[in-house]
Design a protein around this motif. Sequence first.
Motif, PDB file in Angstrom:
ATOM      1  N   ASP A   1       2.173  33.630  -8.327  1.00 55.63           N
ATOM      2  CA  ASP A   1       1.945  34.872  -7.582  1.00 55.63           C
ATOM      3  C   ASP A   1       2.286  36.031  -8.501  1.00 55.63           C
ATOM      4  OD1 ASP A   1       1.376  33.293  -5.415  1.00 55.63           O
ATOM      5  OD2 ASP A   1       3.355  33.522  -4.496  1.00 55.63           O
ATOM      6  N   LEU A   2       1.344  36.934  -8.680  1.00 54.21           N
ATOM      7  CA  LEU A   2       1.539  38.071  -9.587  1.00 54.21           C
ATOM      8  C   LEU A   2       1.867  39.327  -8.781  1.00 54.21           C
ATOM      9  CD1 LEU A   2      -1.413  37.415 -12.061  1.00 54.21           C
ATOM     10  CD2 LEU A   2       0.994  36.812 -12.339  1.00 54.21           C
ATOM     11  N   PHE A   3       3.039  39.930  -9.085  1.00 57.09           N
ATOM     12  CA  PHE A   3       3.513  41.134  -8.386  1.00 57.09           C
ATOM     13  C   PHE A   3       3.572  42.307  -9.368  1.00 57.09           C
ATOM     14  CE2 PHE A   3       5.127  37.650  -5.894  1.00 57.09           C
ATOM     15  CZ  PHE A   3       5.038  38.083  -4.579  1.00 57.09           C
ATOM     16  N   ALA A   4       3.684  43.495  -8.806  1.00 58.94           N
ATOM     17  CA  ALA A   4       3.932  44.693  -9.615  1.00 58.94           C
ATOM     18  C   ALA A   4       5.439  44.878  -9.730  1.00 58.94           C
ATOM     19  CB  ALA A   4       3.296  45.913  -8.958  1.00 58.94           C
ATOM     20  N   LYS A   5       5.946  45.023 -10.958  1.00 54.83           N
ATOM     21  CA  LYS A   5       7.391  45.129 -11.159  1.00 54.83           C
ATOM     22  C   LYS A   5       7.909  46.532 -10.873  1.00 54.83           C
ATOM     23  CE  LYS A   5      10.978  43.957 -14.533  1.00 54.83           C
ATOM     24  NZ  LYS A   5      11.835  45.090 -14.217  1.00 54.83           N
ATOM     25  N   ILE A   6       7.069  47.553 -11.099  1.00 51.84           N
ATOM     26  CA  ILE A   6       7.509  48.939 -10.881  1.00 51.84           C
ATOM     27  C   ILE A   6       6.589  49.601  -9.860  1.00 51.84           C
ATOM     28  CG2 ILE A   6       8.501  49.145 -13.193  1.00 51.84           C
ATOM     29  CD1 ILE A   6       5.997  50.607 -14.046  1.00 51.84           C
TER      30      ILE A   6
END
Length: 372
Positions: free
Chosen positions: A75-80
């Motif tokens: 699962d790819l998330f946005a870190k900022i």
Amino acid sequence: MKTKSIALLAGMAITCTLMLGACHSDKKEKEEAKQAQAQEAALDDPAVKTGTAEKGSLSSNIAVPGELVPYQEVDLFAKINSYVKKLNVDIGSQVHTGQLLATLDAPEINSQLAGAQSRIKQQEAVYFASKATYDRLVSTSKTPGTISQNDLEQAEAKKNADYANVEAAKSAYKEVASNLDYLQIKAPFDGIVTARNVNAGAYVGPGGKGSDPLFVVQDQGRLRLVVSVPEAYVGGLSQKNEVKFTVRELPGEHFTAKIARLAGALDEKLRSERVEMDVYNKGKKLLPHMYADVEVPLPSNDSTMNVPSTAVVSSTEKVFVVKVVDHHAKWVDVKKGFQAKDRIEVYGDLKAGDKVIINATDEIRDGQKVND
């Protein structure tokens, strides 16, 4: 005179009838007595069919449900916190390692980066000034009595502190600059995009759209077939074994896979061991999270004894086989192991070549004479 003759004849007929009946009755009684005697003899000395106990391994299979899962899934998330500037892929897109999936935009990062760069220049200016002062003092101190040792040491300490501030400012700049990399979402491995939960312009990040990932990427070229083998059968598992499986969605199709990984421990709740097989899905017929019907082979040890499966008697009191020794029945307590077709593993006081009654029952008593 005629009447007496008729009476005489009638009497003779009745006498013959009675004699024949008596003879027939005696013969019937003898036959019944003979049958009863034969039945008693059969009970006392029953005829039995025997087989032999053999030493060797049996190959048995157990059917267990399994699930096909991706070999890799992320699962790819946005870190900022940022906005989605551009999406380059969609659901079903085939992606490769390092491929750019989406570009994010965070305007405040550019401001933070400019501020960090300014602080570097500021600290460098202070450092260059203190270094120049220190260099002049060192040059002047070569003339005896002009500069005290304490002033020289204080100038050197000031120069070193200013240099440390320059390095700290550079580290702060790198920290801010590294956030630029998080504005580019890239594929970590070759796979397929199976979910896309955002659109261009969406606000994402830790404070953005909940906990939904931007993308879900799965490696479907290679799948894991996962099964849980009950505790009673884990002793026969080996990484050399090959399993067969089918899926309901593809009737008539049969697949094989080799055991690749054994958990080496039992699940506390299920009391089973997790076993994984690698399935190379070249034709992409199989999809992740399909359920499979799996046949797991369970070869036994070569040193175990096996007997015909009908020779094992399971009563309310015990499990045993009836061994024939010198034409007498002997009950032998056993424990059952794997079963394959018409034979079953047993553990007890048996050795290769022992005769056992094939169709044994608890009606054949221990110590009873038998006709084998």
